[in-house]
Structures are given as structure tokens and as C-alpha cells.
Design a protein around this motif. Structure first.
Motif, PDB file in Angstrom:
ATOM      1  N   VAL A 151     -62.608  51.222  26.513  1.00 59.95           N
ATOM      2  CA  VAL A 151     -63.037  49.934  25.681  1.00 59.95           C
ATOM      3  C   VAL A 151     -61.677  49.520  25.205  1.00 59.95           C
ATOM      4  O   VAL A 151     -61.430  48.120  25.048  1.00 59.95           O
ATOM      5  N   VAL A 152     -60.779  50.310  24.826  1.00 57.01           N
ATOM      6  CA  VAL A 152     -59.599  49.863  24.298  1.00 57.01           C
ATOM      7  C   VAL A 152     -58.632  49.060  25.442  1.00 57.01           C
ATOM      8  O   VAL A 152     -58.026  48.029  25.174  1.00 57.01           O
ATOM      9  N   ASP A 153     -58.653  49.448  26.718  1.00 50.80           N
ATOM     10  CA  ASP A 153     -58.025  48.822  27.853  1.00 50.80           C
ATOM     11  C   ASP A 153     -58.771  47.188  27.903  1.00 50.80           C
ATOM     12  O   ASP A 153     -57.919  46.308  27.835  1.00 50.80           O
ATOM     13  N   ILE A 154     -59.902  47.224  27.818  1.00 49.90           N
ATOM     14  CA  ILE A 154     -60.600  45.723  28.046  1.00 49.90           C
ATOM     15  C   ILE A 154     -60.414  45.057  26.729  1.00 49.90           C
ATOM     16  O   ILE A 154     -60.103  43.848  26.712  1.00 49.90           O
ATOM     17  N   GLU A 181     -58.384  46.423  16.814  1.00 48.76           N
ATOM     18  CA  GLU A 181     -59.236  47.229  15.755  1.00 48.76           C
ATOM     19  C   GLU A 181     -60.318  46.779  15.457  1.00 48.76           C
ATOM     20  O   GLU A 181     -61.310  47.242  14.967  1.00 48.76           O
ATOM     21  N   THR A 182     -60.305  45.233  15.007  1.00 51.54           N
ATOM     22  CA  THR A 182     -61.755  44.436  14.417  1.00 51.54           C
ATOM     23  C   THR A 182     -62.655  44.639  15.804  1.00 51.54           C
ATOM     24  O   THR A 182     -63.735  44.788  15.281  1.00 51.54           O
ATOM     25  N   ILE A 183     -62.190  44.561  17.128  1.00 54.49           N
ATOM     26  CA  ILE A 183     -63.161  44.509  18.227  1.00 54.49           C
ATOM     27  C   ILE A 183     -64.000  46.015  18.056  1.00 54.49           C
ATOM     28  O   ILE A 183     -65.106  45.955  18.118  1.00 54.49           O
ATOM     29  N   LEU A 184     -63.002  47.122  17.889  1.00 50.87           N
ATOM     30  CA  LEU A 184     -63.835  48.247  17.430  1.00 50.87           C
ATOM     31  C   LEU A 184     -64.647  48.367  16.456  1.00 50.87           C
ATOM     32  O   LEU A 184     -65.639  49.172  16.517  1.00 50.87           O
ATOM     33  N   SER A 185     -64.135  47.755  15.395  1.00 54.66           N
ATOM     34  CA  SER A 185     -64.971  48.022  14.169  1.00 54.66           C
ATOM     35  C   SER A 185     -66.254  47.283  14.164  1.00 54.66           C
ATOM     36  O   SER A 185     -67.193  47.391  13.595  1.00 54.66           O
ATOM     37  N   ASN A 186     -66.306  45.993  15.024  1.00 58.11           N
ATOM     38  CA  ASN A 186     -67.741  45.445  14.990  1.00 58.11           C
ATOM     39  C   ASN A 186     -68.461  45.766  16.466  1.00 58.11           C
ATOM     40  O   ASN A 186     -69.310  45.125  16.555  1.00 58.11           O
TER      41      ASN A 186
ATOM     42  N   ALA B  62     -69.496  52.409  13.807  1.00 60.66           N
ATOM     43  CA  ALA B  62     -68.508  51.659  14.278  1.00 60.66           C
ATOM     44  C   ALA B  62     -67.636  52.360  15.429  1.00 60.66           C
ATOM     45  O   ALA B  62     -67.100  53.527  14.981  1.00 60.66           O
ATOM     46  N   ALA B  63     -67.255  51.567  16.334  1.00 59.13           N
ATOM     47  CA  ALA B  63     -66.551  52.422  17.300  1.00 59.13           C
ATOM     48  C   ALA B  63     -65.055  52.980  16.787  1.00 59.13           C
ATOM     49  O   ALA B  63     -64.575  53.634  17.179  1.00 59.13           O
ATOM     50  N   HIS B  67     -62.819  56.180  17.116  1.00 60.62           N
ATOM     51  CA  HIS B  67     -61.524  56.096  17.792  1.00 60.62           C
ATOM     52  C   HIS B  67     -60.291  56.789  16.720  1.00 60.62           C
ATOM     53  O   HIS B  67     -59.555  57.485  17.459  1.00 60.62           O
ATOM     54  N   ARG B  68     -60.555  57.021  15.634  1.00 62.91           N
ATOM     55  CA  ARG B  68     -59.761  57.616  14.694  1.00 62.91           C
ATOM     56  C   ARG B  68     -60.102  59.043  14.475  1.00 62.91           C
ATOM     57  O   ARG B  68     -59.190  59.677  13.871  1.00 62.91           O
TER      58      ARG B  68
END
Lengths: 355, 334
Positions: A151-154, A181-186, B62-63, B67-68
Motif C-alpha cells: 500500500v505504501v508503494d502505491i 500518511e493521510t492516505i493511510l489514515s483515510n 485506519a491503516a 502502520h505505526r
């Protein structure tokens, strides 16, 4: 148009008693007192009271008004599709993944279903000033294939694309809200370990979606995996899947989200020949509005839109790179053909191909 | 059922319908529920929501929160830095990884290496625990294991020798011999969960799959075989997710029947993993090992070079690395 009593939210035995006593339509019940109703229908007083409350509640409250087809068309056009980074696939889908509809991706293991899901989970978050939808995503993972590393790659690649496209201040400001970071938080992740957990989650989702109105995409990767465990009663599986399909369609329309689900392939024997078909049975084929089949043709990966109400079945080539789901690089377009306003799709088409 | 926060009238209707738990309630479709309990549709809705709330394990997270977490991206090192790079760190700790190849390709070698690698602390790519090795065909290669243990310091130059000599490797590898499907099921439902619960192991190796599932069934018993395979796979997945444990399944290969059977993608050899599409759908990471035509010389010995390839994985590119099977293990000399 009279509303019949059987459409009220009451228990079946109560409805039967009402109909037997001659109350066919809700209009008949509007001027009846509880005591009188209970005498005529042999319902208990409490039940009669509930009936009248149901009638008054449902006619007094906002009865859903009917829409004309023109209004529906206008509403549909307001809902933007979710643009992927593959302009060919977007074209085949008629602009991108449609919001308010259910889409299914079928394919053999390893062909790229999860990759496309992860790509769309990032793409739904692209800010509106870049041609995206700027929404959040709920990702239901039943197989454990939602890997943060990927997911981080993309997400990183998507952020990079957009930052190369920045032309004005509005886009510059938007980039501050579009980072890895915001992508992961959403991205809201749910891990379901069996079909009961999946069903439970879907019952609770409408509530979650009401509390999170920015969600524009629901991904279920995959629906097949938990439902292909051994079911003693296959007809029960069919009924559960039908119920699930209805829930998804209703969530898609009422919350204005795109629903994306993945399915596996299974082999079926037909007159001595074996062929690969989507799993979960024939009736499941009606669950999704649009069906995409991802498959191999030698070393190439192909995506075929084989069910769609709007567009003829198209087949496009795609590749999976370290950056995600992409078109296979076409030959360079001459500069005069490129539109002045850059969008996400244009940048993706110009990207060099990787194996 | 009593623990659900519901109007007693609804709970009474549910028990009259002989539904004893929240899970059972969810397994009945909406309209069937109405029919069986005699409740109104809004009551049924309330019932479903209450049942669902009790069955749900976690709210959507939340992902970023995942991640953290300190153990996000935890991997089990293979023991060789180049092969680890191919796998972007090593084996996944959740989900089933399959390693297939012809006999003599080196699959058991790699599996043994993993049984040692898991015993190191996490800072050296291990999981600080032992391994359970389920043998279904040949007897366990104990001599080879001893040789690997003796030469660990040669393979793992990244680990301080004092640490290597302090680990009692053979004590923490639990070997199970399983001759048929029934004993496999017993092993996986009793002995393995016990080892996992006690924290004694954090790697499960099944060597090999096809042996059990092919020999026991004739072609006509395909339905029974599918059922057994799905049950087996389901058990593996539950163990893997419940104990965050990598599961490695070694599989044999069959010949490519025809060139039109390329549904699982192009393969660089003329063989494909056994057990077909049904099993392939259960696997998260598919690796293949094969012998190359090239030999590599080490001192006065020469051995055939191998290639470890990623066929598919959610986070890995389709790629491969050449490796040699040396005295100290499977590695790519840089």
C-alpha cells in the motif's frame, strides 16, 4: 396509488390477521381506533397499537418520492467515477469505477485483483482538483492480502504523480492533504476471518458509513474466499450471498459509494471440456452491475469488461509495476495531441513501463 | 444469546426459533429470519445489528494505526540476504506461503534453513521461537539438519557467534510424521495448536502436501478431495492468523498438460504446482524452486545452481534469484 398493508414493517402473523379482517390498504387503517382494530382483527391491544403507530409513522414521515428518469440521470452525472491510473481501463469502464454501483473483479490467483483493489483504494483519495473524488475507503480484507508494504508503494507513487502535475495554488494546497500518511489514515481496514464475520461487518457498515460521509469506496477482497469454505447446505450459501448482494447494492445507492469486490475462478466441466468460470455460482453473477475479468494471455495481462449496462465488452492490456496498476506503455503521443489541462490519467500514460 | 442488548420479546422469539447464538442468527438470511421468528422487519433489523456487534472482532481501523505498530512489516528471514531481498524481507508472518518444485530442487533445504532462522531474535530476522515440521513422505533429514546447525556461523555472519553457539537449535524443532489425512488433521487440530499456544513454535512447515492429497484419492473422488483440501487449508489459515505464524507448504509439481492451460500465468519451466486451481486460490505467496542447467564450483565440489522464483505475491514482483545449495545452506554468494 394505494399502499398495501403487507408492505408495512410488521410481523407476518399480524399482517395475515389484518388482511383476513378486510384491511387491505393502509388508507383503511387511518381512521380506526386501537380498541376497535383489536376487536375486528382479534389482535391484542398492544399489537393493534403497534399497527397504528406503524401506519402513522410510515405515512407521516417522508415517504420516498418518486424520481423522474431525468432527475436520476442528473443525479448519476453528479457522482464522479473513481479514476484509476490506467486510462485504458477507465475508458473501458466509461470514465472510471462508477460510484453508486457494484463492480466485481474475477480472475485466477496472481493475475492482479488485489493490486487493482489497492490501486483504487489509493485513487479514490486523489483530491478533486486533480480529477479525483477526494474520498475515504473502507477495505474489508478476508484473505490477509492487504499488505502495508505494498500500500505504501502505491500511495507513494500516486503522491509523486500528483505532485508532478501541480499547476496552480489550489492544487498546491491540496497536495498538503494528499500524502502517504493521510492516505493511510483515510483507509479503514477490517479483517474478517470467516463468512460470519463478513456478514456481521456488512450489517454494521451502514451505521459506519453514516458516521463517515466521506467514504466513497468499499472494497471487499475477496468475497469468494470465506464463502468457498465447505458449506454443507449450498442453498443456504446462495441465500446468504443473495442477501449480501442486496445489502451491497443498497449501500452503494443510499450512501453514494462505489462497491468493489473480488471473486475467484473455479473450473466447470461442460460437455467434457473444462473451462474456468467465476466462482460462487450462477445467481451470484447478478450481484454486480459491472464485471471485470482479469486473465493471462501468454505473458500479457488482460482486463475484459464482460458485463456492463453502459458499455460494450472491451478488453485492455495492463501491467503491474512497482507503482501499481498501470497501462502498458503505448508509443509516445505527439505533443499537439496532449490536452493543455493535465490530469492524473495523462501523467500515468506518459510513465515509462517496468516489468 | 442472553448477552445481547435486546427487548426480551425479541430474545424470546429467537429462542423459540431454536437459534442459540449470535453466529447462528447471522447465518440465517433476512427473510428466513422473519419467517422463523415471526418478528417484524424492524425487530429483525435490531436483532441482526445486535448479533453482528457481538460477532465483530474489531471496528474498522485506519491503516495508519497499523502502520505505526511496532510489529508492522514483520518478516521471517530466509537466512540469505539476497533471497531476503527477493522476498522484501522474508516470509510473511500471516498467510500460507507455498514452495513448489521438482524433487531435488532444494525445497526441503530451504525449509530446514527456515527452521533454524526462526530461532534467532527478531533483530536478526527470526521470531525467537521454534518450528514444527510435519513430514508426510520421507523420513526427516536429521543428518542434514545437524550439518546445517554446525555450519550456522558460516551462513549467518550477521549474527554474533556467541549467540549462535548459545542456541540449542535441535531442541526447538518439533518433528511430526504424518502418513495420511486423518493423522494430519489430528496433528493440526491438537498437537500443533498446543505448541503454538505455549509459544514454543512460530513456524509451521508441511512437507509435502501433494503426497497426501494425491495418493489418497482417485480421480472420481474429486469432490471428497476438494472438501478435504479446503478443510486443511482453512485449518492452516486459522492457525496462521490466530498465532501470527508463517506457514510454509511444500508442494510437488505436475507437467503442463497443454499450452492453453496458462490460466495461472506464464511459468519459466514446463511444470506447474500440483493440486490445481482450488489449492492455488488458498495460497497467498507462491514460490517455485528449480534446478538450472548451470553448475557452480565451490572448492573441489560442484553443484547444480538453483533458482528461487516468485510466481505471485501481493507485495512482490515476479522475479527470481539464483542460489546454490552449499554445506551451510541455500544461499546466493554475492
Amino acid at each position: 396509488m394505494q399502499r398495501s398493508v403487507s408492505s408495512l414493517s410488521l410481523s407476518p402473523s399480524v399482517k395475515v390477521k389484518l388482511v383476513n379482517a378486510g384491511f387491505q390498504f393502509t388508507a383503511d387503517l387511518l381512521h380506526v381506533k386501537p380498541l376497535q382494530l383489536s376487536k375486528e382483527t382479534s389482535l391484542s391491544q398492544l399489537e393493534a397499537l403497534e399497527v397504528l403507530q406503524a401506519v402513522r409513522g410510515e405515512t407521516g414521515g417522508g415517504a420516498s418520492s418518486s424520481l423522474t428518469a431525468l432527475e436520476l440521470l442528473q443525479k448519476e452525472e453528479e457522482l464522479r467515477s473513481i479514476v484509476t491510473f490506467s486510462s485504458q481501463l477507465d475508458a473501458a469502464l466509461g470514465g472510471g469505477l462508477p460510484v453508486g454501483k457494484t463492480t466485481e473483479i474475477c480472475g485466477a490467483p496472481g493475475v492482479g485483483k488485489t493490486q487493482l483493489c489497492l490501486q483504487l483504494a489509493v485513487d479514490v483519495q486523489v483530491p478533486q482538483c486533480f480529477g479525483g473524488v477526494g474520498g475515504q475507503v473502507v477495505y474489508i480484507d478476508t484473505e490477509g492480502s492487504f499488505l502495508l508494504q505494498r500500500v505504501v508503494d502505491i500511495a507513494t507513487a500516486a503522491v509523486q504523480h500528483c505532485s508532478l502535475l501541480v499547476e496552480d495554488d489550489e492544487q498546491q494546497v491540496a497536495m498538503a492533504t494528499f500524502t502517504v500518511e493521510t492516505i493511510l489514515s483515510n483507509t479503514f481496514l477490517v479483517r474478517c476471518h470467516d463468512y460470519v464475520e463478513l456478514l456481521a461487518e456488512l450489517h454494521l457498515l451502514p451505521d459506519f458509513l453514516s458516521n463517515h460521509p466521506k467514504v466513497r469506496l468499499l472494497v471487499i477482497d475477496s468475497v469468494a474466499f470465506p464463502f468457498r469454505q465447505h458449506f454443507d447446505d449450498l442453498s443456504q450459501r446462495t441465500r446468504l450471498l443473495n442477501g449480501l448482494a442486496q445489502q451491497l447494492i443498497s449501500m452503494a445507492t443510499s450512501h453514494k459509494i462505489a462497491v468493489l469486490m473480488t471473486n475467484q475462478m473455479t473450473t466447470r466441466l461442460r460437455g467434457g471440456q473444462s473451462q474456468q468460470v467465476p466462482a460462487l455460482g450462477e445467481s451470484w453473477g447478478h450481484a454486480a452491475t459491472i464485471r471485470l475479468l482479469l486473465h493471462w494471455a501468454g505473458p500479457q495481462r488482460l482486463a475484459n469488461v464482460f458485463k456492463s449496462p453502459n458499455h460494450m465488452g472491451a478488453t485492455v492490456r495492463y501491467q503491474i509495476t512497482s507503482e501499481g496498476f498501470r497501462d502498458v506503455d503505448q508509443s509516445e503521443q505527439p505533443p499537439s495531441k496532449r490536452a493543455r489541462k493535465h490530469t492524473v490519467q495523462m501523467a500515468a500514460a506518459r510513465e515509462p513501463s517496468e516489468t | 444469546m442472553d448477552q445481547l442488548e435486546l427487548n426480551p420479546r425479541i430474545i424470546a422469539a429467537v429462542s423459540r426459533a431454536h437459534l442459540k447464538s449470535a453466529r447462528e442468527v447471522l447465518c440465517v438470511s433476512g427473510s428466513d429470519l422473519q419467517r422463523v421468528t415471526g418478528l417484524s422487519s424492524s425487530d429483525v433489523q435490531q436483532l441482526l445489528i445486535a448479533a453482528a456487534t457481538s460477532c465483530r472482532r474489531h471496528h474498522p481501523i485506519a491503516a495508519l494505526v497499523l502502520h505505526r505498530k511496532f510489529d508492522a512489516g514483520l518478516r521471517l528471514s530466509v537466512g540469505c540476504p539476497v533471497l531476503n531481498q527477493l522476498l522484501r524481507g522474508g516470509l510473511l508472518v500471516g498467510g500460507v506461503t507455498e514452495l513448489s518444485g521438482e524433487s531435488g530442487a532444494g525445497k526441503t533445504q530451504l525449509a530446514l534453513q527456515l527452521c533454524l532462522s526462526v530461532q534467532y531474535p527478531t533483530q536478526y530476522g527470526g521470531l525467537h521461537s521454534g518450528a514444527v515440521y510435519i513430514c508426510t513422505e520421507d523420513s526427516f533429514p536429521i543428518k542434514r539438519l545437524q550439518q546445517l546447525i554446525t555450519d550456522q556461523s558460516l551462513l549467518r555472519s550477521d549474527v554474533p557467534p556467541s549467540l549462535i553457539s548459545s542456541l540449542q537449535f535441535s531442541d526447538r524443532i518439533y518433528i511430526e510424521h504424518v502418513a495420511d489425512l486423518d493423522s494430519l488433521q489430528v496433528c493440526l487440530s491438537r498437537r500443533v495448536p498446543l505448541l503454538l499456544t505455549r509459544g514454543l513454535v512460530r513456524l509451521l512447515v508441511v512437507d509435502s502436501l501433494a503426497a497426501l492429497f494425491r495418493s489418497e484419492f482417485q480421480a472420481a473422488d474429486w469432490l471428497e478431495r476438494s472438501k478435504q483440501l479446503l478443510t486443511f487449508s482453512s485449518t492452516l489459515h486459522h492457525l496462521s492468523s490466530r498465532f501470527t505464524t508463517p506457514v510454509l507448504c511444500i508442494n510437488q509439481v505436475t507437467d503442463f498438460l497443454s499450452s492453453s492451460d496458462d490460466s495461472l500465468g506464464p511459468l519459466s519451466s514446463s511444470v506447474s504446482p500440483a493440486l490445481g486451481l482450488l489449492w492455488a486460490n488458498q495460497v497467498m505467496v507462491r514460490l517455485m524452486m528449480r534446478r538450472l542447467q548451470v553448475t557452480v564450483a565451490q572448492g573441489d565440489q560442484s553443484s547444480v545452481l538453483r533458482r528461487l522464483e516468485v510466481v505471485f505475491a501481493p507485495h512482490l514482483a515476479r522475479s527470481g534469484r539464483d542460489a546454490a545449495v552449499e554445506g551451510e545452506g541455500v544461499l546466493t554468494s554475492v
